[in-house]
Design an enzyme around this catalytic site. Structure first.
Site, mmCIF file in Angstrom:
data_model
loop_
_atom_site.group_PDB
_atom_site.id
_atom_site.type_symbol
_atom_site.label_atom_id
_atom_site.label_comp_id
_atom_site.label_asym_id
_atom_site.label_seq_id
_atom_site.Cartn_x
_atom_site.Cartn_y
_atom_site.Cartn_z
ATOM 1 N N TYR A 37 0.831 -1.207 0.000
ATOM 2 C CA TYR A 37 0.000 0.000 0.000
ATOM 3 C C TYR A 37 0.863 1.253 0.000
ATOM 4 C CZ TYR A 37 0.976 0.965 4.912
ATOM 5 O OH TYR A 37 1.614 1.275 6.085
ATOM 6 N N ARG A 56 7.242 3.993 -5.604
ATOM 7 C CA ARG A 56 7.518 3.097 -4.484
ATOM 8 C C ARG A 56 6.542 1.935 -4.460
ATOM 9 N NH1 ARG A 56 7.649 5.334 1.543
ATOM 10 N NH2 ARG A 56 5.421 5.483 1.108
ATOM 11 N N LYS A 159 6.395 -1.889 1.639
ATOM 12 C CA LYS A 159 5.315 -1.276 2.436
ATOM 13 C C LYS A 159 4.120 -2.205 2.316
ATOM 14 C CE LYS A 159 3.281 3.328 3.173
ATOM 15 N NZ LYS A 159 3.765 3.660 4.513
ATOM 16 N N GLU A 192 13.124 3.357 12.820
ATOM 17 C CA GLU A 192 12.072 4.298 12.378
ATOM 18 C C GLU A 192 10.906 4.231 13.350
ATOM 19 O OE1 GLU A 192 10.385 2.955 8.629
ATOM 20 O OE2 GLU A 192 10.837 0.877 9.125
#
Lengths: 296, 296
Positions: A37, A56, A159, A192
């Site tokens: 996503y 991406r 992702k 992160e």
């Protein structure tokens, strides 16, 4: 859901209120989290950085051997159409979008070659805005006990719809009333946030974890570009966890939130407890980029 | 789907053909893989080891702070009812079941406290049977380049809907025509198959990775119990990857497949290339346990 909370879902071209939108129980996105996503937002109704997000998405798709459910151009138009329909119903409203590509239906089992109909879903909803004081005074983040997925197991650059790692980490933030949880890598370096990238400032220089073992955020990339053009010293590298407690300033970035100052990490005050001058400069250069691309 | 391939789905009490069964697009099982599950099977129409499977489901639920969508007893009855309905339509057919508990609907975001309606789905379908020669002659497995999730990131003990790690590993099996892919831990020890546990035999003794960093399979537990009662020497521990190529026999276990001899690992023949005597003994004691619980 009240009107202000309305979510629309564009499922392979059909736009429905979220309460009526479904996916097949046999979709591998549901069975296995086998999906990827992107999250993006509009400014003044215009999509910000849609092309890097699509770039991406294509990289994520390739990394899990998943095909595009429609040509890129058609997917981009579907996103734009969803924005249009949402804004007809909510004039003047800026929105957040979640563009999901899922494996589609197939027999129960791990042979993805038996799933040949990937599908897309585009979720559109009013942009969730952080309170203004978060930007003015900064937020608190905590370092989670949960470590980030190792790239050899499931690369954080993908992702994907496998988000339990982040969900478990976020519980550590919620439990303590913090806004975000930071994850370290398996070997103890800063990675992160659950839905953000992290930057530190030391001696006037900006530092951020290099793009290995993390999701390389689109906003992260923009900040690196813009900071370098503005002549700010920026360094990507390995950041030991201890350095989180030794920095002068800190901030997180994400597509939905932009740049948010961090003024407390765990129980420690960052710098003098106020958003510092470098962070404020970065917020300005981000705003300037937005203005250049989407208008002031 | 032909009748033989029919899948029924019991979604919170409503049983539908899989083609008509859906989940909400806002279900966090779809958005984030935020779900847990169990796979079990029947012998002669009777559920095998349902109680240990429910025990483990409860442990998985607890580890991701997810509530049972119905009392355990009601969930067990829902599984039994699904078996009954399936067998009315397919008399005499043994079946495999996938019992999923998913987070349910909630706003997009990681705050699971906003999702307060978990739901269950029970998938029922004819037992996928391996070819008889797999049991008679053994299968080939490969060691995947993908490493198993680290327990500090997402503990493999949680049998969750985050399955991309396994799906990516399984591609290494499929690419080379192997039946299963084995994953090593991040630090290079044998962990488990994508949907199985692995056992080695050396000098007459059975070895299997200890239950850390792997899913502790119900069939694995049964084999350990039964082998110990039968006086077979069994050891759980850390198994360096090299030992895969130095064993006399090997086999994998899973709830659907039972005990399957492994006669090739990567390009190496295991032992003399035939299922060995210890493996055959383990297959017998497994069959005896099945007969005791479900009838011969």
């Amino acid at each position: 859901l009240s009107s202000a909370e309305e979510i629309l879902v564009n499922h392979n071209g059909t736009i429905l209120p979220a309460g009526e939108a479904t996916v097949p129980a046999m979709d591998h996105g549901f069975l296995y989290g086998d999906s990827v996503y992107e999250t993006l937002r509009t400014f003044h109704g215009r999509l910000f950085l849609i092309e890097p997000h699509l770039d991406r998405l294509l990289r994520s798709l390739e990394q899990i051997s998943l095909a595009l459910p429609a040509p890129r151009e058609e997917l981009r138009r579907a996103v734009e159409r969803t924005v249009g329909v949402f804004r007809e119903r909510h004039p003047g409203c800026d929105l957040s979008l979640r563009l999901v590509v899922t494996r589609g239906i197939g027999p129960i089992g791990l042979d993805i070659t038996l799933c040949d109909q990937p599908r897309y879903l585009i979720y559109a909803f009013a942009l969730p805005r952080l309170p203004a004081e978060y930007y003015a005074q900064g937020i608190r983040v905590v370092v989670s006990r949960v470590r980030r997925n190792h790239p050899s197991a499931l690369d954080p650059r993908i992702k994907s719809g496998n988000f339990l790692n982040n969900i478990l980490a976020y519980q550590d933030a919620r439990r303590t009333g913090a806004h975000e949880a930071l994850l370290l890598s398996a070997d103890g370096y800063v990675a992160e946030g659950t839905t953000s990238n992290v930057f530190l400032v030391r001696g006037g220089g900006i530092q951020t974890p290099s793009a290995f073992g993390i999701l390389d955020g689109i906003t992260r990339q923009v900040i690196l570009e813009e900071a370098r053009s503005a002549g700010l010293p920026v360094e990507e590298g390995r950041i030991p966890a201890e350095r989180l407690l030794e920095c002068d300033e800190a901030f997180i970035t994400s597509s939905v939130r932009g740049v948010v100052p961090v003024t407390r990490i765990n129980d420690s005050v960052v710098g003098d407890g106020e958003p510092g001058p470098v962070t404020q400069r970065v917020m300005q250069i981000y705003d300037a980029r937005v203005a250049r691309e989407c208008g002031a």
